[in-house]
Write a protein that holds these residues in place. Structure first.
Motif, PDB file in Angstrom:
ATOM      1  N   VAL A  25       2.811   3.837  -4.111  1.00 24.21           N
ATOM      2  CA  VAL A  25       2.338   5.218  -4.235  1.00 24.21           C
ATOM      3  C   VAL A  25       3.123   6.065  -5.253  1.00 24.21           C
ATOM      4  O   VAL A  25       2.511   6.767  -6.060  1.00 24.21           O
ATOM      5  N   PRO A  26       4.456   6.045  -5.255  1.00 29.47           N
ATOM      6  CA  PRO A  26       5.166   6.869  -6.249  1.00 29.47           C
ATOM      7  C   PRO A  26       4.774   6.540  -7.692  1.00 29.47           C
ATOM      8  O   PRO A  26       4.628   7.461  -8.517  1.00 29.47           O
ATOM      9  N   ALA A  27       4.614   5.273  -8.013  1.00 31.29           N
ATOM     10  CA  ALA A  27       4.221   4.885  -9.373  1.00 31.29           C
ATOM     11  C   ALA A  27       2.810   5.375  -9.694  1.00 31.29           C
ATOM     12  O   ALA A  27       2.528   5.827 -10.808  1.00 31.29           O
ATOM     13  N   ILE A  28       1.934   5.332  -8.714  1.00 31.61           N
ATOM     14  CA  ILE A  28       0.566   5.831  -8.897  1.00 31.61           C
ATOM     15  C   ILE A  28       0.580   7.336  -9.132  1.00 31.61           C
ATOM     16  O   ILE A  28      -0.136   7.855 -10.003  1.00 31.61           O
ATOM     17  N   SER A  44       0.799  -1.224   0.000  1.00 34.13           N
ATOM     18  CA  SER A  44       0.000   0.000   0.000  1.00 34.13           C
ATOM     19  C   SER A  44       0.831   1.273   0.000  1.00 34.13           C
ATOM     20  O   SER A  44       0.380   2.314  -0.482  1.00 34.13           O
ATOM     21  N   LYS A  45       2.040   1.210   0.547  1.00 39.98           N
ATOM     22  CA  LYS A  45       2.907   2.390   0.607  1.00 39.98           C
ATOM     23  C   LYS A  45       3.872   2.453  -0.574  1.00 39.98           C
ATOM     24  O   LYS A  45       4.034   3.503  -1.202  1.00 39.98           O
ATOM     25  N   ALA A  46       4.509   1.334  -0.881  1.00 37.26           N
ATOM     26  CA  ALA A  46       5.560   1.328  -1.902  1.00 37.26           C
ATOM     27  C   ALA A  46       5.035   1.619  -3.302  1.00 37.26           C
ATOM     28  O   ALA A  46       5.776   2.094  -4.160  1.00 37.26           O
ATOM     29  N   GLY A  62       0.595  -4.765  10.442  1.00 39.46           N
ATOM     30  CA  GLY A  62       0.562  -3.531   9.673  1.00 39.46           C
ATOM     31  C   GLY A  62      -0.251  -3.539   8.398  1.00 39.46           C
ATOM     32  O   GLY A  62      -0.354  -2.507   7.734  1.00 39.46           O
ATOM     33  N   VAL A  63      -0.844  -4.667   8.028  1.00 37.39           N
ATOM     34  CA  VAL A  63      -1.654  -4.724   6.809  1.00 37.39           C
ATOM     35  C   VAL A  63      -3.045  -4.175   7.130  1.00 37.39           C
ATOM     36  O   VAL A  63      -3.744  -4.710   7.997  1.00 37.39           O
ATOM     37  N   SER A  64      -3.451  -3.117   6.430  1.00 31.26           N
ATOM     38  CA  SER A  64      -4.666  -2.382   6.791  1.00 31.26           C
ATOM     39  C   SER A  64      -5.912  -3.249   6.815  1.00 31.26           C
ATOM     40  O   SER A  64      -6.739  -3.131   7.727  1.00 31.26           O
ATOM     41  N   VAL A  65      -6.060  -4.140   5.835  1.00 27.85           N
ATOM     42  CA  VAL A  65      -7.250  -4.993   5.798  1.00 27.85           C
ATOM     43  C   VAL A  65      -7.346  -5.837   7.063  1.00 27.85           C
ATOM     44  O   VAL A  65      -8.405  -5.952   7.688  1.00 27.85           O
ATOM     45  N   GLY A  66      -6.228  -6.436   7.462  1.00 30.95           N
ATOM     46  CA  GLY A  66      -6.215  -7.271   8.651  1.00 30.95           C
ATOM     47  C   GLY A  66      -6.477  -6.489   9.923  1.00 30.95           C
ATOM     48  O   GLY A  66      -7.223  -6.937  10.804  1.00 30.95           O
ATOM     49  N   VAL A  67      -5.872  -5.330  10.012  1.00 32.55           N
ATOM     50  CA  VAL A  67      -6.053  -4.487  11.200  1.00 32.55           C
ATOM     51  C   VAL A  67      -7.513  -4.056  11.338  1.00 32.55           C
ATOM     52  O   VAL A  67      -8.101  -4.112  12.430  1.00 32.55           O
ATOM     53  N   GLN A  68      -8.114  -3.648  10.231  1.00 30.24           N
ATOM     54  CA  GLN A  68      -9.504  -3.188  10.266  1.00 30.24           C
ATOM     55  C   GLN A  68     -10.468  -4.306  10.647  1.00 30.24           C
ATOM     56  O   GLN A  68     -11.389  -4.101  11.450  1.00 30.24           O
ATOM     57  N   ARG A  69     -10.272  -5.488  10.089  1.00 32.19           N
ATOM     58  CA  ARG A  69     -11.162  -6.603  10.430  1.00 32.19           C
ATOM     59  C   ARG A  69     -11.017  -7.007  11.892  1.00 32.19           C
ATOM     60  O   ARG A  69     -12.014  -7.266  12.578  1.00 32.19           O
ATOM     61  N   HIS A  70      -9.776  -7.067  12.367  1.00 31.51           N
ATOM     62  CA  HIS A  70      -9.515  -7.414  13.763  1.00 31.51           C
ATOM     63  C   HIS A  70     -10.160  -6.402  14.703  1.00 31.51           C
ATOM     64  O   HIS A  70     -10.889  -6.772  15.641  1.00 31.51           O
ATOM     65  N   ASN A  71      -9.919  -5.123  14.445  1.00 30.80           N
ATOM     66  CA  ASN A  71     -10.483  -4.081  15.306  1.00 30.80           C
ATOM     67  C   ASN A  71     -12.002  -4.048  15.228  1.00 30.80           C
ATOM     68  O   ASN A  71     -12.682  -3.791  16.234  1.00 30.80           O
ATOM     69  N   GLY A  72     -12.544  -4.299  14.035  1.00 29.93           N
ATOM     70  CA  GLY A  72     -13.984  -4.341  13.878  1.00 29.93           C
ATOM     71  C   GLY A  72     -14.608  -5.466  14.686  1.00 29.93           C
ATOM     72  O   GLY A  72     -15.656  -5.289  15.317  1.00 29.93           O
ATOM     73  N   PHE A  73     -13.963  -6.621  14.682  1.00 35.58           N
ATOM     74  CA  PHE A  73     -14.463  -7.751  15.476  1.00 35.58           C
ATOM     75  C   PHE A  73     -14.521  -7.396  16.952  1.00 35.58           C
ATOM     76  O   PHE A  73     -15.536  -7.632  17.627  1.00 35.58           O
ATOM     77  N   LEU A  74     -13.429  -6.830  17.468  1.00 39.23           N
ATOM     78  CA  LEU A  74     -13.403  -6.464  18.883  1.00 39.23           C
ATOM     79  C   LEU A  74     -14.487  -5.433  19.206  1.00 39.23           C
ATOM     80  O   LEU A  74     -15.161  -5.532  20.246  1.00 39.23           O
ATOM     81  N   LYS A  75     -14.676  -4.484  18.298  1.00 38.68           N
ATOM     82  CA  LYS A  75     -15.702  -3.469  18.503  1.00 38.68           C
ATOM     83  C   LYS A  75     -17.091  -4.103  18.532  1.00 38.68           C
ATOM     84  O   LYS A  75     -17.905  -3.799  19.416  1.00 38.68           O
ATOM     85  N   GLY A  76     -17.364  -4.983  17.590  1.00 40.67           N
ATOM     86  CA  GLY A  76     -18.671  -5.625  17.531  1.00 40.67           C
ATOM     87  C   GLY A  76     -18.936  -6.514  18.731  1.00 40.67           C
ATOM     88  O   GLY A  76     -20.067  -6.599  19.228  1.00 40.67           O
ATOM     89  N   GLU A 110      -1.718   3.746   1.142  1.00 31.98           N
ATOM     90  CA  GLU A 110      -1.360   4.534   2.322  1.00 31.98           C
ATOM     91  C   GLU A 110      -0.468   5.686   1.880  1.00 31.98           C
ATOM     92  O   GLU A 110       0.679   5.449   1.493  1.00 31.98           O
ATOM     93  N   PRO A 111      -1.024   6.925   1.853  1.00 33.70           N
ATOM     94  CA  PRO A 111      -2.364   7.313   2.318  1.00 33.70           C
ATOM     95  C   PRO A 111      -3.433   6.951   1.293  1.00 33.70           C
ATOM     96  O   PRO A 111      -3.148   6.758   0.114  1.00 33.70           O
TER      97      PRO A 111
END
Length: 338
Positions: free
Chosen positions: A116-119, A112-114, A180-194, A137-138
């Motif tokens: 970016v310059p090509a994009i 997600s970060k590396a 540090g992988v955003s998809v994994g972090v979001q799913r994990h945090n979402g589970f805890l929140k739910g 990222e971002p």
């Protein structure tokens, strides 16, 4: 994620991108071949770059893009890394697609970060760039993002697990993706929140890379560390099936609740078979189809897609819980992928 299948036979193959053996670049459209189309020059050129071309999720994404390209009179070129994480291959694909005159590029970033310059270079040349499934990222590095709300996907299975436990004290194992992988972090945090839980309620956390064999090993390790585990959150269904195998070997498969995310056909069937209690289903075909339409619109009237578009997520289970909205596996199997 670790999902393996072969490409649809309808996908035409072309020459490998020069100097990058890890990357395959093809074009589809009326009379297409060898990376270019012999059809009318008025066709809008669209590029699709996925993480791999063997993952069922991305195979379905290509199918959605191909169908949308045909329906909208566009010429589609596709590229994929040989392995998940092939950033160099994706950079080369962007450069080749820009040189070929694409109007827009759809990409699932391996890094997600590396990437970016090509994009940024592509966008500076007037190419519309849309991220699919995985944000950069971002996130603002691309013009738009079409993806599952992964926080919501995690939250849905968290809410389900909380309701299914019916007040029992939870001892949670988290079979995650990678640091540090955003998809994994979001799913994990979402589970805890739910679930209404915190990291303190997670008695064991292991990274699996979304792989079934690694999921099994992670579950075995967690059971050694904390034999009383009764809830298992998994990053995806391959990891969930690995966890199920480990639990079954210990005779624990019926008293431990497993929840997951993805909604692939194998995973949804596992819900029907009772191996996984519930999963949050996402829709890769829709991500790609909407992305192609956005590029065609940009080419025709200059209107750029922007911001985040939620392509939807549905909780799939055959054991519905009060207060938690869900659909059964009949719906899930009709809308699954892979």
């Amino acid at each position: 994620m670790s999902r393996t299948t072969r490409l649809s036979s309808s996908l035409l193959r072309a020459a490998a991108v020069t100097g990058v053996a890890a990357l395959t670049l093809t074009a589809c459209g009326s009379g297409s071949g060898s990376g270019s189309s012999s059809s009318g020059s008025d066709e809008v050129k669209v590029g699709l770059i996925t993480k791999t071309d063997t993952n069922p999720f991305f195979v379905k994404m290509k199918e959605g893009a191909e169908k949308a390209a045909k329906e909208n009179g566009a010429q589609l070129s596709t590229a994929a890394g040989k392995f998940d994480g092939d950033n160099a291959g994706q950079v080369t694909a962007i450069e080749n697609m820009v040189a070929a005159g694409v109007k827009g590029i759809l990409i699932t970033p391996s890094d997600s970060k590396a990437i970016v310059p090509a994009i940024q270079k592509a966008r500076a040349k007037g190419v519309l760039v849309i991220a699919l499934d995985t944000p950069t990222e971002p996130e603002s590095a691309v013009d738009a993002l079409f993806a599952t709300d992964n926080l919501k996907a995690g939250q849905l299975i968290g809410e389900y697990a909380k309701a299914a436990m019916k007040g029992k004290t939870a001892k949670i194992a988290a079979l995650d993706l990678a640091p540090g992988v955003s998809v994994g972090v979001q799913r994990h945090n979402g589970f805890l929140k739910g679930f209404g839980a915190t990291e303190k309620d997670v008695v064991c956390a292991q990274d699996t890379g979304g792989d079934q064999a690694k999921g099994q090993t992670a579950m075995e390790n967690c059971l050694q560390k904390s034999p009383g585990i009764n809830v298992v959150y998994t990053i995806n269904e391959p990891a969930a099936l690995g966890a199920y195998t480990a639990l079954k070997a210990k005779g624990r498969e019926k008293d431990v609740l497993i929840v997951s995310v993805d909604g692939g056909c194998t995973g949804t069937q596992a819900v029907k078979d009772g191996k996984i209690a519930a999963t949050s289903q996402q829709y890769p075909l829709k991500m790609a189809a909407e992305g192609v339409k956005a590029v065609v619109t940009y080419a025709k009237d200059g209107k750029k897609a922007s911001g985040y578009t939620d392509t939807g997520v549905t909780l799939i289970t055959d054991k519905a819980q009060d207060g938690v909205t869900s659909k059964d596996t009949g719906y899930g199997l009709e809308n699954c992928w892979g």
